[in-house]
Design an enzyme around this catalytic site. Structure first.
Site, short mmCIF file in Angstrom:
data_model
loop_
_atom_site.label_atom_id
_atom_site.label_comp_id
_atom_site.label_asym_id
_atom_site.label_seq_id
_atom_site.Cartn_x
_atom_site.Cartn_y
_atom_site.Cartn_z
N HIS A 89 -8.18 5.00 -1.47
CA HIS A 89 -6.76 5.32 -1.74
C HIS A 89 -6.33 4.72 -3.06
O HIS A 89 -6.77 3.63 -3.44
CB HIS A 89 -5.85 4.84 -0.61
N LEU A 90 -5.45 5.45 -3.74
CA LEU A 90 -4.83 4.98 -4.97
C LEU A 90 -3.41 4.55 -4.62
O LEU A 90 -2.64 5.33 -4.06
CB LEU A 90 -4.75 6.10 -6.02
N HIS A 91 -3.08 3.31 -4.92
CA HIS A 91 -1.69 2.87 -4.79
C HIS A 91 -0.94 3.33 -6.04
O HIS A 91 -1.41 3.11 -7.17
CB HIS A 91 -1.60 1.34 -4.75
N ASN B 100 -7.98 -0.94 -4.79
CA ASN B 100 -8.66 -2.13 -4.32
C ASN B 100 -10.02 -1.69 -3.77
O ASN B 100 -10.08 -0.88 -2.84
CB ASN B 100 -7.83 -2.81 -3.22
N ASP C 86 3.64 4.25 1.54
CA ASP C 86 2.99 3.08 2.13
C ASP C 86 3.92 2.47 3.18
O ASP C 86 5.12 2.35 2.97
CB ASP C 86 2.68 2.06 1.03
N GLY D 6 -9.09 -7.02 -1.85
CA GLY D 6 -7.86 -6.77 -1.11
C GLY D 6 -7.84 -5.48 -0.33
O GLY D 6 -6.80 -5.11 0.24
N GLN D 7 -8.96 -4.75 -0.28
CA GLN D 7 -8.97 -3.50 0.48
C GLN D 7 -8.97 -3.80 1.98
O GLN D 7 -9.79 -4.59 2.47
CB GLN D 7 -10.20 -2.64 0.12
P1 DGP Z 1 -5.39 -1.77 0.75
O1 DGP Z 1 -5.05 -3.21 0.98
O2 DGP Z 1 -5.66 -1.45 -0.70
O3 DGP Z 1 -6.49 -1.29 1.67
O4 DGP Z 1 -4.08 -0.96 1.09
C1 DGP Z 1 -3.79 -0.45 2.36
C2 DGP Z 1 -2.35 -0.07 2.35
O5 DGP Z 1 -2.12 0.81 3.42
C3 DGP Z 1 -1.38 -1.23 2.54
O6 DGP Z 1 -0.49 -1.28 1.42
C4 DGP Z 1 -0.61 -0.90 3.81
C5 DGP Z 1 -0.87 0.56 4.00
N1 DGP Z 1 -1.00 1.00 5.38
C6 DGP Z 1 -1.78 0.45 6.34
N2 DGP Z 1 -1.67 1.13 7.48
C7 DGP Z 1 -0.83 2.18 7.21
C8 DGP Z 1 -0.35 3.26 8.01
O7 DGP Z 1 -0.66 3.44 9.18
N3 DGP Z 1 0.50 4.13 7.39
C9 DGP Z 1 0.89 3.99 6.07
N4 DGP Z 1 1.73 4.89 5.58
N5 DGP Z 1 0.44 2.97 5.31
C10 DGP Z 1 -0.41 2.08 5.88
#
Ligand code: DGP
Length: 112
Positions: A98-100, A85, A30, A91-92
């Site tokens: 995607h799975l965090h 999310n 992330d 919070g999405q």
């Molecule tokens: P969510 O809020 O659940 O949609 O999480 C999106 C996540 O994605 C957030 O933790 C930040 C991450 N993120 C956003 N843009 C990018 C990107 O361009 N590259 C990477 N590696 N992560 C990203």
């Protein structure tokens, strides 16, 4: 659907620090980590949200969880949290499922 940054990462059009990939899924770091280890596991299939998945996606959803466990294990995590999310109100911000996978610190419950 409109392609997202995660769709571009999956197709190789955008860069990411990829830690695992196969024909159905990939995992990468992330960009804005919320824990010492913060990985994202995504399907190559462009599902926008978990709500969009249906019974045809059953095996894929199981695979994503197994990939989450695999990358957590490879990162040396014994304890970790997996979060999805679903929707802006939860919070999405990126509308590609995607799975965090979060680990390396203690987590409280309930989540904020
Ligand atoms: P969510 O809020 O659940 O949609 O999480 C999106 C996540 O994605 C957030 O933790 C930040 C991450 N993120 C956003 N843009 C990018 C990107 O361009 N590259 C990477 N590696 N992560 C990203």
């Amino acid at each position: 659907m409109t392609d997202t940054i995660f769709g571009k990462i999956a197709s190789g059009q955008a860069q990411a620090d990829i830690v695992y990939e196969d024909d159905r899924a990939l995992a990468f770091r992330d960009l804005n980590p919320q824990a010492p280890t913060h990985l994202l596991v995504i399907p190559r299939k462009p599902l926008a949200t978990l709500s969009e998945a249906d019974s045809d996606d059953q095996a894929l959803l199981g695979h994503l969880l197994l990939v989450a466990n695999r990358v957590a294990s490879e990162a040396g995590l014994e304890n970790y949290r997996v979060v999805v999310n679903n929707g802006a109100g939860a919070g999405q911000t990126v509308f590609h499922l995607h799975l965090h996978v979060l680990g390396g610190r203690n987590f409280s419950w309930p989540p904020g």
